[in-house]
Design a protein around this motif. Structure first.
Motif, PDB file in Angstrom:
ATOM      1  N   ARG A 126      13.747  15.968   8.066  1.00  0.00           N
ATOM      2  CA  ARG A 126      13.571  16.232   9.498  1.00  0.00           C
ATOM      3  C   ARG A 126      14.928  16.442  10.158  1.00  0.00           C
ATOM      4  O   ARG A 126      15.934  15.886   9.743  1.00  0.00           O
ATOM      5  N   HIS A 127      14.930  17.247  11.214  1.00  0.00           N
ATOM      6  CA  HIS A 127      16.156  17.579  11.927  1.00  0.00           C
ATOM      7  C   HIS A 127      16.306  16.716  13.169  1.00  0.00           C
ATOM      8  O   HIS A 127      15.319  16.286  13.762  1.00  0.00           O
ATOM      9  N   PHE A 128      17.572  16.492  13.561  1.00  0.00           N
ATOM     10  CA  PHE A 128      17.835  15.743  14.777  1.00  0.00           C
ATOM     11  C   PHE A 128      19.160  16.169  15.390  1.00  0.00           C
ATOM     12  O   PHE A 128      20.003  16.761  14.720  1.00  0.00           O
ATOM     13  N   VAL A 129      19.306  15.896  16.673  1.00  0.00           N
ATOM     14  CA  VAL A 129      20.569  16.096  17.366  1.00  0.00           C
ATOM     15  C   VAL A 129      21.205  14.708  17.437  1.00  0.00           C
ATOM     16  O   VAL A 129      20.529  13.721  17.719  1.00  0.00           O
ATOM     17  N   ALA A 130      22.498  14.640  17.115  1.00  0.00           N
ATOM     18  CA  ALA A 130      23.187  13.359  17.010  1.00  0.00           C
ATOM     19  C   ALA A 130      24.440  13.345  17.872  1.00  0.00           C
ATOM     20  O   ALA A 130      25.125  14.357  17.994  1.00  0.00           O
ATOM     21  N   VAL A 131      24.714  12.184  18.449  1.00  0.00           N
ATOM     22  CA  VAL A 131      25.916  11.973  19.260  1.00  0.00           C
ATOM     23  C   VAL A 131      26.794  10.989  18.496  1.00  0.00           C
ATOM     24  O   VAL A 131      26.331   9.915  18.108  1.00  0.00           O
ATOM     25  N   PHE A 132      28.064  11.368  18.290  1.00  0.00           N
ATOM     26  CA  PHE A 132      28.979  10.571  17.483  1.00  0.00           C
ATOM     27  C   PHE A 132      30.190  10.121  18.291  1.00  0.00           C
ATOM     28  O   PHE A 132      30.586  10.771  19.249  1.00  0.00           O
ATOM     29  N   ASP A 133      30.811   9.028  17.823  1.00  0.00           N
ATOM     30  CA  ASP A 133      32.086   8.610  18.400  1.00  0.00           C
ATOM     31  C   ASP A 133      33.226   9.115  17.509  1.00  0.00           C
ATOM     32  O   ASP A 133      32.992   9.853  16.547  1.00  0.00           O
ATOM     33  N   ASN A 134      34.459   8.725  17.820  1.00  0.00           N
ATOM     34  CA  ASN A 134      35.624   9.188  17.051  1.00  0.00           C
ATOM     35  C   ASN A 134      35.608   8.762  15.594  1.00  0.00           C
ATOM     36  O   ASN A 134      36.261   9.380  14.759  1.00  0.00           O
ATOM     37  N   ASN A 135      34.898   7.693  15.275  1.00  0.00           N
ATOM     38  CA  ASN A 135      34.807   7.210  13.898  1.00  0.00           C
ATOM     39  C   ASN A 135      33.562   7.740  13.189  1.00  0.00           C
ATOM     40  O   ASN A 135      33.179   7.219  12.151  1.00  0.00           O
ATOM     41  N   HIS A 136      32.924   8.746  13.780  1.00  0.00           N
ATOM     42  CA  HIS A 136      31.711   9.366  13.243  1.00  0.00           C
ATOM     43  C   HIS A 136      30.538   8.401  13.203  1.00  0.00           C
ATOM     44  O   HIS A 136      29.589   8.596  12.447  1.00  0.00           O
ATOM     45  N   LYS A 137      30.596   7.369  14.033  1.00  0.00           N
ATOM     46  CA  LYS A 137      29.481   6.434  14.162  1.00  0.00           C
ATOM     47  C   LYS A 137      28.423   7.066  15.057  1.00  0.00           C
ATOM     48  O   LYS A 137      28.734   7.639  16.105  1.00  0.00           O
ATOM     49  N   VAL A 169      31.973   8.913  23.421  1.00  0.00           N
ATOM     50  CA  VAL A 169      31.380  10.110  22.824  1.00  0.00           C
ATOM     51  C   VAL A 169      32.490  11.080  22.420  1.00  0.00           C
ATOM     52  O   VAL A 169      33.343  11.436  23.217  1.00  0.00           O
ATOM     53  N   ALA A 170      32.468  11.486  21.158  1.00  0.00           N
ATOM     54  CA  ALA A 170      33.469  12.423  20.652  1.00  0.00           C
ATOM     55  C   ALA A 170      32.848  13.755  20.238  1.00  0.00           C
ATOM     56  O   ALA A 170      33.540  14.757  20.176  1.00  0.00           O
ATOM     57  N   GLY A 171      31.566  13.759  19.971  1.00  0.00           N
ATOM     58  CA  GLY A 171      30.948  14.999  19.545  1.00  0.00           C
ATOM     59  C   GLY A 171      29.448  14.915  19.451  1.00  0.00           C
ATOM     60  O   GLY A 171      28.866  13.831  19.419  1.00  0.00           O
ATOM     61  N   VAL A 172      28.834  16.092  19.417  1.00  0.00           N
ATOM     62  CA  VAL A 172      27.387  16.226  19.284  1.00  0.00           C
ATOM     63  C   VAL A 172      27.140  17.251  18.195  1.00  0.00           C
ATOM     64  O   VAL A 172      27.855  18.254  18.103  1.00  0.00           O
TER      65      VAL A 172
END
Length: 82
Positions: free
Chosen positions: A44-55, A31-34
């Motif tokens: 529609r809106h969502f909360v997303a969790v990304f890795d360093n490659n923005h995956k 996990v690199a960011g939220v």
């Protein structure tokens, strides 16, 4: 994000999700960011969790109200705040 029953509709649930992410409770690795985002297809809106490659590692739909009022919580995090 196909589980329509699992929409975050209040700030307490958003806080619980963020704490879970911050403490490793979801078992996500790298996990690199939220962030908050909007689905281009339907708005529609969502909360997303990304890795360093923005995956995208994990995502949850949020209501419009949570999207508007929870931005600071997502941006600043919740662990260690009093």
């Amino acid at each position: 994000m196909s589980d329509e029953q699992n929409v975050i509709d209040n700030l307490d649930d958003l806080r619980r999700l963020l704490v879970s992410i911050e403490t490793g409770g979801l078992g996500l690795e790298g996990v690199a960011g939220v962030g908050m985002a909007t689905n281009n297809a339907d708005g529609r809106h969502f909360v997303a969790v990304f890795d360093n490659n923005h995956k995208l590692l994990h995502a949850r739909w949020v209501t419009d109200e949570v999207y508007e009022t929870g931005k600071d919580m997502v941006r600043d995090g919740v662990t260690g705040k009093h």
